[in-house]
Write a protein that holds these residues in place. Sequence first.
Motif, PDB file in Angstrom:
ATOM      1  N   LEU A 231       0.828  -1.202   0.000  1.00 63.09           N
ATOM      2  CA  LEU A 231       0.000   0.000   0.000  1.00 63.09           C
ATOM      3  C   LEU A 231       0.865   1.254   0.000  1.00 63.09           C
ATOM      4  CD1 LEU A 231      -2.824  -1.018   2.493  1.00 63.09           C
ATOM      5  CD2 LEU A 231      -3.159  -0.335   0.110  1.00 63.09           C
ATOM      6  N   LEU A 232       1.887   1.281   0.849  1.00 62.58           N
ATOM      7  CA  LEU A 232       2.760   2.449   0.918  1.00 62.58           C
ATOM      8  C   LEU A 232       3.481   2.666  -0.403  1.00 62.58           C
ATOM      9  CD1 LEU A 232       4.031   4.734   2.523  1.00 62.58           C
ATOM     10  CD2 LEU A 232       5.758   3.112   3.341  1.00 62.58           C
ATOM     11  N   GLU A 233       4.049   1.619  -0.970  1.00 58.86           N
ATOM     12  CA  GLU A 233       4.789   1.752  -2.218  1.00 58.86           C
ATOM     13  C   GLU A 233       3.876   2.145  -3.376  1.00 58.86           C
ATOM     14  OE1 GLU A 233       6.824  -1.946  -2.679  1.00 58.86           O
ATOM     15  OE2 GLU A 233       8.415  -1.429  -1.238  1.00 58.86           O
ATOM     16  N   LYS A 234       2.690   1.572  -3.404  1.00 58.95           N
ATOM     17  CA  LYS A 234       1.733   1.892  -4.466  1.00 58.95           C
ATOM     18  C   LYS A 234       1.313   3.360  -4.405  1.00 58.95           C
ATOM     19  CE  LYS A 234      -1.175   0.548  -7.770  1.00 58.95           C
ATOM     20  NZ  LYS A 234      -0.708   0.047  -9.080  1.00 58.95           N
ATOM     21  N   ARG A 235       1.046   3.838  -3.205  1.00 53.59           N
ATOM     22  CA  ARG A 235       0.646   5.233  -3.031  1.00 53.59           C
ATOM     23  C   ARG A 235       1.790   6.182  -3.379  1.00 53.59           C
ATOM     24  NH1 ARG A 235      -2.300   3.886   2.762  1.00 53.59           N
ATOM     25  NH2 ARG A 235      -4.299   3.169   1.890  1.00 53.59           N
ATOM     26  N   LEU A 236       2.996   5.814  -3.005  1.00 55.43           N
ATOM     27  CA  LEU A 236       4.149   6.664  -3.305  1.00 55.43           C
ATOM     28  C   LEU A 236       4.463   6.678  -4.799  1.00 55.43           C
ATOM     29  CD1 LEU A 236       6.508   5.782  -0.305  1.00 55.43           C
ATOM     30  CD2 LEU A 236       5.270   7.929  -0.685  1.00 55.43           C
ATOM     31  N   GLN A 237       4.269   5.554  -5.473  1.00 57.71           N
ATOM     32  CA  GLN A 237       4.461   5.513  -6.928  1.00 57.71           C
ATOM     33  C   GLN A 237       3.483   6.457  -7.625  1.00 57.71           C
ATOM     34  OE1 GLN A 237       3.992   1.416  -8.066  1.00 57.71           O
ATOM     35  NE2 GLN A 237       5.881   0.756  -7.039  1.00 57.71           N
TER      36      GLN A 237
ATOM     37  N   LEU B 262       0.383  15.570   5.937  1.00 59.14           N
ATOM     38  CA  LEU B 262       1.428  15.956   4.980  1.00 59.14           C
ATOM     39  C   LEU B 262       2.814  15.548   5.464  1.00 59.14           C
ATOM     40  CD1 LEU B 262       2.140  17.379   2.356  1.00 59.14           C
ATOM     41  CD2 LEU B 262       2.161  19.563   3.611  1.00 59.14           C
ATOM     42  N   SER B 263       3.065  15.648   6.763  1.00 59.51           N
ATOM     43  CA  SER B 263       4.395  15.309   7.277  1.00 59.51           C
ATOM     44  C   SER B 263       4.700  13.823   7.091  1.00 59.51           C
ATOM     45  CB  SER B 263       4.510  15.699   8.749  1.00 59.51           C
ATOM     46  OG  SER B 263       3.559  15.011   9.542  1.00 59.51           O
ATOM     47  N   HIS B 264       3.693  12.970   7.321  1.00 61.13           N
ATOM     48  CA  HIS B 264       3.886  11.529   7.109  1.00 61.13           C
ATOM     49  C   HIS B 264       4.169  11.237   5.639  1.00 61.13           C
ATOM     50  CE1 HIS B 264       1.955   7.362   6.521  1.00 61.13           C
ATOM     51  NE2 HIS B 264       3.198   7.200   6.920  1.00 61.13           N
ATOM     52  N   PHE B 265       3.429  11.890   4.764  1.00 63.17           N
ATOM     53  CA  PHE B 265       3.647  11.701   3.332  1.00 63.17           C
ATOM     54  C   PHE B 265       5.053  12.140   2.925  1.00 63.17           C
ATOM     55  CE2 PHE B 265       3.549  13.950  -0.833  1.00 63.17           C
ATOM     56  CZ  PHE B 265       3.574  12.815  -1.636  1.00 63.17           C
ATOM     57  N   SER B 266       5.463  13.327   3.376  1.00 69.14           N
ATOM     58  CA  SER B 266       6.771  13.865   3.000  1.00 69.14           C
ATOM     59  C   SER B 266       7.903  12.971   3.506  1.00 69.14           C
ATOM     60  CB  SER B 266       6.937  15.283   3.549  1.00 69.14           C
ATOM     61  OG  SER B 266       5.959  16.143   3.002  1.00 69.14           O
ATOM     62  N   PHE B 267       7.766  12.494   4.749  1.00 71.62           N
ATOM     63  CA  PHE B 267       8.785  11.622   5.328  1.00 71.62           C
ATOM     64  C   PHE B 267       8.900  10.324   4.533  1.00 71.62           C
ATOM     65  CE2 PHE B 267       9.891   8.089   8.139  1.00 71.62           C
ATOM     66  CZ  PHE B 267      11.113   8.524   8.640  1.00 71.62           C
ATOM     67  N   ALA B 268       7.746   9.695   4.246  1.00 74.92           N
ATOM     68  CA  ALA B 268       7.743   8.420   3.517  1.00 74.92           C
ATOM     69  C   ALA B 268       8.283   8.599   2.102  1.00 74.92           C
ATOM     70  CB  ALA B 268       6.327   7.858   3.479  1.00 74.92           C
ATOM     71  N   PHE B 269       7.933   9.707   1.452  1.00 76.71           N
ATOM     72  CA  PHE B 269       8.386   9.957   0.085  1.00 76.71           C
ATOM     73  C   PHE B 269       9.908  10.137   0.040  1.00 76.71           C
ATOM     74  CE2 PHE B 269       9.201  12.235  -3.796  1.00 76.71           C
ATOM     75  CZ  PHE B 269       8.281  11.710  -4.694  1.00 76.71           C
ATOM     76  N   LYS B 270      10.431  10.911   0.967  1.00 79.13           N
ATOM     77  CA  LYS B 270      11.869  11.147   0.990  1.00 79.13           C
ATOM     78  C   LYS B 270      12.629   9.864   1.303  1.00 79.13           C
ATOM     79  CE  LYS B 270      15.427  14.189   2.865  1.00 79.13           C
ATOM     80  NZ  LYS B 270      15.716  15.332   3.767  1.00 79.13           N
ATOM     81  N   LYS B 271      12.079   9.060   2.183  1.00 76.51           N
ATOM     82  CA  LYS B 271      12.711   7.787   2.533  1.00 76.51           C
ATOM     83  C   LYS B 271      12.735   6.850   1.329  1.00 76.51           C
ATOM     84  CE  LYS B 271      12.525   4.023   5.903  1.00 76.51           C
ATOM     85  NZ  LYS B 271      11.808   3.445   7.068  1.00 76.51           N
ATOM     86  N   GLN B 272      11.666   6.879   0.519  1.00 76.85           N
ATOM     87  CA  GLN B 272      11.560   5.991  -0.633  1.00 76.85           C
ATOM     88  C   GLN B 272      12.420   6.459  -1.801  1.00 76.85           C
ATOM     89  OE1 GLN B 272      10.012   3.150  -0.785  1.00 76.85           O
ATOM     90  NE2 GLN B 272       9.769   2.705  -2.970  1.00 76.85           N
ATOM     91  N   TYR B 273      12.419   7.772  -2.067  1.00 80.88           N
ATOM     92  CA  TYR B 273      13.046   8.277  -3.284  1.00 80.88           C
ATOM     93  C   TYR B 273      14.291   9.145  -3.042  1.00 80.88           C
ATOM     94  CZ  TYR B 273       8.826   6.576  -5.530  1.00 80.88           C
ATOM     95  OH  TYR B 273       7.793   5.783  -5.973  1.00 80.88           O
TER      96      TYR B 273
END
Length: 264
Positions: free
Chosen positions: A214-220, A244-255
Amino acid sequence: MSENIDYINYSCYFTVFREGEQFVSYNALSMVISGEMELNDGVHRKMFRSGDIYLVRKNQLLKFLKKPGEEAEFKSLSIRFDDELLKEMSTEEHFVLPERSKTSAFTDVSEVKHLKYFMESLLQYQDLLENKSPELALLKQKEALFLLFGHDPSLKNILYDISDPYKIDLEGFMQKNYHFNVKLDRFAYLTGRSLATFKRDFEKIFGTAPRKWLLEKRLQEARYLLEKGKKATDIYLDLGFEDLSHFSFAFKKQYGLPPSRLSI
């Protein structure tokens, strides 16, 4: 603020408000008194304004967005229909449910004049209902159902379906609904599985755990939208992130870079 009075609910919001978990666990008839309500079930999106009335179905994924008007806060009135009441009425009518109905998570009934008159009349009973008058609430619930069925008898096929969801194609369901912010046990329930069976079936199909997928799909999807010029503030809620902070953190960690680096 929100007053929960048995099954008739008056609510009021002074700022833009989104529901937390996007899962409808009850059938309800609602009217917007002031402001705007946007509903989105992933296929249909519609804005309801002052005086508009809609019916929502239980066991559905649905996004709510409540917006105050320019000169007034958001206000709404809702009547919930519990399974016990619906079962009682279907028994009294000797109603036999045909095949399950596959319709939208919500139905616009704004054009039904007698429903509008009825919902407006409930505003006159607000003090009584807020003082917890269960007999009056039950009477008004039944009256609302009779008016709905008088308008469209086929609505019985929707409302009288109080059985649990049956087992469905998990892969297709998740590919369609990954952007809804709901817990895993909700996804499991809606696909007709226990949580343990859901996790087991999920890993067989996708080769990974549900939360990770779910996390990877949403971030893609987020990366695709950001590269198209969307802003993080415009997409994170629609993709199932709580803030927004959770999204930004997860996005930066992924990419390896913040979402703002991809926005135009």
